[in-house]
Scaffold this motif. Structure first.
Motif, PDB file in Angstrom:
ATOM      1  N   VAL A 111      17.923  -5.615  -6.959  1.00  0.00           N
ATOM      2  CA  VAL A 111      16.935  -4.647  -7.433  1.00  0.00           C
ATOM      3  C   VAL A 111      16.875  -3.450  -6.484  1.00  0.00           C
ATOM      4  O   VAL A 111      16.822  -2.298  -6.925  1.00  0.00           O
ATOM      5  N   ILE A 112      16.920  -3.713  -5.198  1.00  0.00           N
ATOM      6  CA  ILE A 112      16.909  -2.634  -4.213  1.00  0.00           C
ATOM      7  C   ILE A 112      18.134  -1.746  -4.386  1.00  0.00           C
ATOM      8  O   ILE A 112      18.033  -0.515  -4.398  1.00  0.00           O
ATOM      9  N   LEU A 113      19.292  -2.359  -4.550  1.00  0.00           N
ATOM     10  CA  LEU A 113      20.525  -1.594  -4.727  1.00  0.00           C
ATOM     11  C   LEU A 113      20.482  -0.737  -5.982  1.00  0.00           C
ATOM     12  O   LEU A 113      20.837   0.450  -5.957  1.00  0.00           O
ATOM     13  N   ARG A 114      20.020  -1.312  -7.089  1.00  0.00           N
ATOM     14  CA  ARG A 114      19.937  -0.539  -8.335  1.00  0.00           C
ATOM     15  C   ARG A 114      18.920   0.590  -8.239  1.00  0.00           C
ATOM     16  O   ARG A 114      19.145   1.691  -8.752  1.00  0.00           O
ATOM     17  N   ALA A 115      17.794   0.345  -7.582  1.00  0.00           N
ATOM     18  CA  ALA A 115      16.786   1.401  -7.425  1.00  0.00           C
ATOM     19  C   ALA A 115      17.322   2.535  -6.550  1.00  0.00           C
ATOM     20  O   ALA A 115      17.139   3.713  -6.869  1.00  0.00           O
ATOM     21  N   LEU A 116      17.998   2.195  -5.469  1.00  0.00           N
ATOM     22  CA  LEU A 116      18.559   3.226  -4.597  1.00  0.00           C
ATOM     23  C   LEU A 116      19.685   3.993  -5.284  1.00  0.00           C
ATOM     24  O   LEU A 116      19.793   5.215  -5.144  1.00  0.00           O
ATOM     25  N   LEU A 117      20.526   3.295  -6.041  1.00  0.00           N
ATOM     26  CA  LEU A 117      21.584   3.978  -6.784  1.00  0.00           C
ATOM     27  C   LEU A 117      20.998   4.881  -7.870  1.00  0.00           C
ATOM     28  O   LEU A 117      21.506   5.981  -8.110  1.00  0.00           O
ATOM     29  N   GLY A 118      19.930   4.445  -8.521  1.00  0.00           N
ATOM     30  CA  GLY A 118      19.252   5.287  -9.508  1.00  0.00           C
ATOM     31  C   GLY A 118      18.660   6.526  -8.866  1.00  0.00           C
ATOM     32  O   GLY A 118      18.745   7.629  -9.413  1.00  0.00           O
ATOM     33  N   TYR A 142       0.829  -1.212   0.000  1.00  0.00           N
ATOM     34  CA  TYR A 142       0.000   0.000   0.000  1.00  0.00           C
ATOM     35  C   TYR A 142       0.860   1.257   0.000  1.00  0.00           C
ATOM     36  O   TYR A 142       0.589   2.224  -0.722  1.00  0.00           O
ATOM     37  N   LEU A 143       1.917   1.262   0.809  1.00  0.00           N
ATOM     38  CA  LEU A 143       2.812   2.410   0.860  1.00  0.00           C
ATOM     39  C   LEU A 143       3.499   2.627  -0.490  1.00  0.00           C
ATOM     40  O   LEU A 143       3.603   3.760  -0.977  1.00  0.00           O
ATOM     41  N   ALA A 144       3.926   1.542  -1.109  1.00  0.00           N
ATOM     42  CA  ALA A 144       4.556   1.651  -2.430  1.00  0.00           C
ATOM     43  C   ALA A 144       3.554   2.147  -3.466  1.00  0.00           C
ATOM     44  O   ALA A 144       3.901   2.957  -4.341  1.00  0.00           O
ATOM     45  N   LEU A 154      11.203   5.139  -8.005  1.00  0.00           N
ATOM     46  CA  LEU A 154      12.325   4.240  -7.723  1.00  0.00           C
ATOM     47  C   LEU A 154      12.325   3.784  -6.268  1.00  0.00           C
ATOM     48  O   LEU A 154      12.641   2.617  -5.982  1.00  0.00           O
ATOM     49  N   LEU A 155      11.994   4.665  -5.346  1.00  0.00           N
ATOM     50  CA  LEU A 155      11.924   4.258  -3.942  1.00  0.00           C
ATOM     51  C   LEU A 155      10.796   3.261  -3.704  1.00  0.00           C
ATOM     52  O   LEU A 155      10.929   2.356  -2.877  1.00  0.00           O
ATOM     53  N   ALA A 156       9.688   3.410  -4.429  1.00  0.00           N
ATOM     54  CA  ALA A 156       8.597   2.440  -4.308  1.00  0.00           C
ATOM     55  C   ALA A 156       9.031   1.074  -4.819  1.00  0.00           C
ATOM     56  O   ALA A 156       8.694   0.044  -4.224  1.00  0.00           O
ATOM     57  N   ILE A 157       9.798   1.062  -5.902  1.00  0.00           N
ATOM     58  CA  ILE A 157      10.311  -0.210  -6.420  1.00  0.00           C
ATOM     59  C   ILE A 157      11.226  -0.855  -5.398  1.00  0.00           C
ATOM     60  O   ILE A 157      11.157  -2.068  -5.151  1.00  0.00           O
ATOM     61  N   ALA A 178      10.340  18.797 -10.391  1.00  0.00           N
ATOM     62  CA  ALA A 178       9.197  17.897 -10.226  1.00  0.00           C
ATOM     63  C   ALA A 178       9.461  16.537 -10.883  1.00  0.00           C
ATOM     64  O   ALA A 178       9.046  15.505 -10.360  1.00  0.00           O
ATOM     65  N   GLY A 179      10.171  16.535 -11.997  1.00  0.00           N
ATOM     66  CA  GLY A 179      10.499  15.263 -12.649  1.00  0.00           C
ATOM     67  C   GLY A 179      11.426  14.410 -11.808  1.00  0.00           C
ATOM     68  O   GLY A 179      11.297  13.183 -11.757  1.00  0.00           O
ATOM     69  N   THR A 180      12.356  15.045 -11.120  1.00  0.00           N
ATOM     70  CA  THR A 180      13.267  14.315 -10.245  1.00  0.00           C
ATOM     71  C   THR A 180      12.527  13.720  -9.054  1.00  0.00           C
ATOM     72  O   THR A 180      12.767  12.567  -8.688  1.00  0.00           O
ATOM     73  N   VAL A 181      11.640  14.486  -8.471  1.00  0.00           N
ATOM     74  CA  VAL A 181      10.868  13.962  -7.340  1.00  0.00           C
ATOM     75  C   VAL A 181       9.963  12.814  -7.798  1.00  0.00           C
ATOM     76  O   VAL A 181       9.856  11.792  -7.120  1.00  0.00           O
TER      77      VAL A 181
END
Length: 117
Positions: free
Chosen positions: A65-72, A8-10, A53-56, A44-47
């Protein structure tokens, strides 16, 4: 139960990120000049992309996947404001001036920029 709360949070983060991305796209279409359009797209595009990415990262239970999303996310946060600033400066040096309704032009008489007149 915790997993459902994470989903739900994601989902909320994706919806809010999509709204920010929509506002960025709307700003690019509706704003009057290059500089305000660039501001809309970069902030706004960055946010929007960062929240997605944080939801992913939040719902993925795979470490890679978590590492790549956080690095992105970190990459977006570090590069978007800098690139927007450099593009705006290059546009100003190339001769694109802010819209006429903006009264203050702090760069007009600065020593670091050469005028093309």
């Amino acid at each position: 139960m915790i997993v459902e709360a994470l989903y739900y949070l994601a989902g909320i983060m994706v919806i809010v990120g999509a709204l920010f991305s929509f506002v960025a796209a709307l700003g690019i279409v509706r704003l009057p000049d290059l500089y305000t359009r660039m501001h809309s797209g970069s902030k706004a595009g960055t946010v929007g992309s960062g929240l997605t990415l944080l939801a992913i990262a939040l719902v993925s239970f795979d470490g890679s996947v978590i590492l790549r999303a956080l690095l992105g996310f970190i990459f977006f946060m570090l590069t978007a404001p800098i690139s927007a600033h450099l593009l705006a400066r290059a546009a100003y040096v190339a001769g694109y001036r802010p819209a006429a309704r903006f009264v203050v032009d702090d760069l007009e008489n600065s020593n670091g920029l050469q005028s093309k007149e």
